[in-house]
Motif scaffolding. Structure first.
Motif, short mmCIF file in Angstrom:
data_model
loop_
_atom_site.label_atom_id
_atom_site.label_comp_id
_atom_site.label_asym_id
_atom_site.label_seq_id
_atom_site.Cartn_x
_atom_site.Cartn_y
_atom_site.Cartn_z
N THR A 132 -9.50 0.32 0.63
CA THR A 132 -8.90 -0.69 1.83
C THR A 132 -7.55 -0.44 1.94
O THR A 132 -6.92 -0.90 2.91
CB THR A 132 -9.29 -2.07 1.61
OG1 THR A 132 -8.54 -2.52 0.57
CG2 THR A 132 -10.50 -2.41 1.38
N GLY A 133 -6.68 0.43 1.33
CA GLY A 133 -5.30 0.63 1.25
C GLY A 133 -4.60 -0.20 0.33
O GLY A 133 -3.29 0.01 0.48
N ARG A 134 -5.23 -1.02 -0.52
CA ARG A 134 -4.36 -1.58 -1.70
C ARG A 134 -3.97 -0.65 -2.68
O ARG A 134 -4.56 0.60 -2.61
CB ARG A 134 -5.52 -2.54 -2.30
CG ARG A 134 -5.68 -3.90 -1.31
CD ARG A 134 -6.85 -4.96 -1.84
NE ARG A 134 -8.02 -4.11 -2.08
CZ ARG A 134 -9.16 -4.56 -2.31
NH1 ARG A 134 -9.34 -5.88 -2.07
NH2 ARG A 134 -10.38 -4.16 -2.48
N VAL A 151 -11.60 6.27 -7.94
CA VAL A 151 -10.48 5.83 -7.58
C VAL A 151 -10.72 4.17 -7.37
O VAL A 151 -11.57 3.92 -6.74
CB VAL A 151 -9.80 6.39 -6.33
CG1 VAL A 151 -8.46 5.40 -5.96
CG2 VAL A 151 -9.63 7.96 -6.42
N LYS A 152 -9.75 3.58 -8.23
CA LYS A 152 -9.85 1.96 -8.14
C LYS A 152 -8.41 1.38 -7.61
O LYS A 152 -7.47 1.72 -8.22
CB LYS A 152 -10.05 1.38 -9.62
CG LYS A 152 -11.08 2.28 -10.63
CD LYS A 152 -12.39 1.64 -10.07
CE LYS A 152 -13.63 2.16 -10.87
NZ LYS A 152 -14.86 1.74 -10.69
N ARG A 175 0.27 6.21 -0.08
CA ARG A 175 -0.44 5.34 -0.92
C ARG A 175 0.45 4.90 -1.96
O ARG A 175 1.24 5.50 -2.43
CB ARG A 175 -1.99 5.78 -1.47
CG ARG A 175 -2.67 6.20 -0.13
CD ARG A 175 -4.19 6.51 -0.91
NE ARG A 175 -4.15 7.81 -1.68
CZ ARG A 175 -5.22 8.35 -2.29
NH1 ARG A 175 -6.28 7.61 -1.96
NH2 ARG A 175 -5.16 9.21 -2.92
N THR A 176 0.24 3.52 -2.50
CA THR A 176 0.76 2.90 -3.50
C THR A 176 0.27 3.32 -4.72
O THR A 176 -1.04 2.86 -5.00
CB THR A 176 1.21 1.48 -3.35
OG1 THR A 176 2.00 1.25 -1.96
CG2 THR A 176 1.89 0.80 -4.35
N TYR A 177 0.70 3.58 -5.96
CA TYR A 177 0.20 4.06 -7.18
C TYR A 177 0.57 2.99 -8.33
O TYR A 177 2.12 2.67 -8.42
CB TYR A 177 0.16 5.48 -7.60
CG TYR A 177 -0.72 6.37 -6.70
CD1 TYR A 177 -2.02 6.63 -6.86
CD2 TYR A 177 0.03 6.92 -5.60
CE1 TYR A 177 -2.70 7.40 -6.23
CE2 TYR A 177 -0.71 7.76 -4.68
CZ TYR A 177 -1.97 7.92 -4.84
OH TYR A 177 -2.76 8.74 -4.12
N LEU A 178 -0.13 2.54 -9.11
CA LEU A 178 0.21 1.62 -10.24
C LEU A 178 0.37 2.29 -11.74
O LEU A 178 -0.74 3.25 -11.91
CB LEU A 178 -0.33 0.48 -10.18
CG LEU A 178 -0.61 -0.40 -8.91
CD1 LEU A 178 -1.53 -1.58 -9.08
CD2 LEU A 178 0.81 -0.96 -8.42
#
Length: 446
Positions: free
Chosen positions: A32-34, A56-57, A99-102
């Protein structure tokens, strides 16, 4: 370009930082874009990420903001579940895709401390080298699951050329990687074109709807347009073009079996016949499988249930990881967790591939099994599909022939480029050959 090479401790150039233990119960498969939690499974074993072909999580909870990654950050794998430690130290760069990656635990983030002495682009290739991997393997803790640590990584000795030569080496190897990535992106675009054409003709029935409205089908010559009727009729699957039929999927395809030669018989393995398992499935867009991790001999083929599949056979994984698809580019065998699929209609191999691709979600929904999800032969009988006349199938084959051919050529070129990159890598970072020699090899292979 000249200058002395020196041996330094990696920790004199960079620091390696631990990730954060994100809570698995807060992971979500829904995209969802999180922020996305980077996992070891997202790494290519040859370096880089494979987000397009792995799970992808997203993360739904709160987390410390310092564990957000920036584009270009380099992560290293710090845990390996195989006894040989093959993926310890494998690097990947965080993409700049919006996108943001953690930064997850078990991954080390490399932070360059000496920009005056080292290039992170160059060190990326050091991280892909066998000496680096072997250092981490030999110093790892654990037996079945191997672990390295920031301290062990930082203790690794590295041979370092002058900074300008580091950048030149990274430039040569990076150019090969860039071309491979360009081919990959081109293939995704080409495959999307072929898939869109299939959907237009055989799912949305655009040519038929256009003719029903008195319009010429868009982008279609008169000879092809003449193959389509101008009327839709009712069927068990809803409206379909007049003259088309609905049939069980099993009635329009032939299933070929797979098998595994006895692993204890060495004369069955290491031959000239590619032997496909689901790990050999191509990345999204690449479509074709050209080579496989394991090969078997003719004797091995004769002593197992597998058949030799001809080129343009569709392979579908049927057990465990269900629904992975590939087209064979060369004759090959498959293991028992897959089926080979051939169209009963001569000259409709590509139509069969896209027919399966369009039904794979419905096939997955019909899997069963107490331990593994499984597609059986009977599963193909439970699924009805819309089947166009043979002439329309063959015309689709002609329409996508050049598209899929271009994908195969790109894939073969990428394999060659990858082999050249893997050949040059150890020689360049050891100083065995200089950049000028590598550039000459590249020019000769162009």
């Amino acid at each position: 370009m000249s200058g002395a090479w020196t041996e330094v401790r990696l920790g004199d150039l960079v620091s390696v930082r631990h990730g954060w233990p994100f809570r698995s119960e807060l992971f979500s498969d829904e995209l969802t874009g999180r922020p996305i939690v980077v996992a070891i499974g997202n790494f290519n074993y040859s370096g880089g990420f494979r987000f397009d072909s792995t799970a992808v999580k997203e993360y739904t909870g709160e987390y410390p903001k310092e564990y957000e990654l920036a584009p270009g950050d380099v992560l290293l794998v710090m845990t390996c579940q195989t006894a040989g430690g093959e993926i310890l130290g494998i690097p990947a760069r965080v993409p700049n895709d919006g996108r943001t990656y953690l930064h997850n635990q078990r991954l080390g983030k490399v932070v360059l401390q000496r920009r005056d002495a080292a290039s992170l682009d160059y060190l990326y290739w050091v991280f892909l080298s066998r000496p680096f991997n072997q250092h981490l393997f030999q110093t790892a803790s654990g037996t079945k699951i191997l672990h390295t640590s920031p301290g062990r990584i930082e203790a690794c000795p590295v041979r370092l050329p002058p900074l300008d030569e580091q950048k030149a080496i990274a430039g040569v190897l990076g150019a090969l990687d860039d071309k491979i990535d360009l081919n990959r992106r081109m293939n995704r675009t080409l495959e999307a074109m072929a898939q869109a054409l299939f959907r237009s003709w055989f799912v949305d029935f655009d040519p038929v709807r256009a003719k029903a409205e008195g319009r010429q089908p868009e982008g279609m010559d008169a000879e092809t347009a003449a193959l389509f009727q101008s009327r839709l009729v009712n069927s068990e699957l809803g409206e379909i073009p007049e003259g088309w039929s609905t049939q069980a999927l099993s009635s329009c395809i032939e299933l070929r079996t797979g098998g595994t030669p006895r692993t204890s018989e060495s004369q069955y393995w290491g031959g000239e016949i590619p032997w496909f398992s689901v790990k050999d499935a191509p990345a999204d867009g690449d479509v074709w499988v050209i080579h496989t991790e394991k090969t078997i001999t003719q004797l091995g083929l004769e002593n197992c249930a597998a058949e030799l599949l001809p080129p343009r056979t569709t392979i579908i994984s049927a057990r465990g990881t269900v629904g992975k698809l590939a087209l064979t580019a060369v004759p090959m065998a498959i293991n028992q967790s897959c089926y080979g699929v051939r169209s009963k209609q001569h000259g409709a191999d590509f139509f069969a591939y896209y027919l399966l691709k369009s039904t794979v979600d419905r096939l997955r929904a019909r899997t069963h099994g107490s331990v593994f999800d499984t597609i059986t032969r009977e599963t193909f009988s439970t699924l009805s599909v819309v089947l166009p006349p043979a002439a329309v199938q063959r015309r689709f084959e002609s329409a996508v022939f050049s598209i899929l051919g271009r994908i195969e050529l790109n894939l073969r070129e990428s394999v060659t480029l990858g082999q050249l990159r893997d050949l040059l890598l150890p020689k360049l970072i050891s100083g065995e050959i200089r950049v000028s020699d590598a550039e000459a090899q590249l020019a000769a292979s162009a």
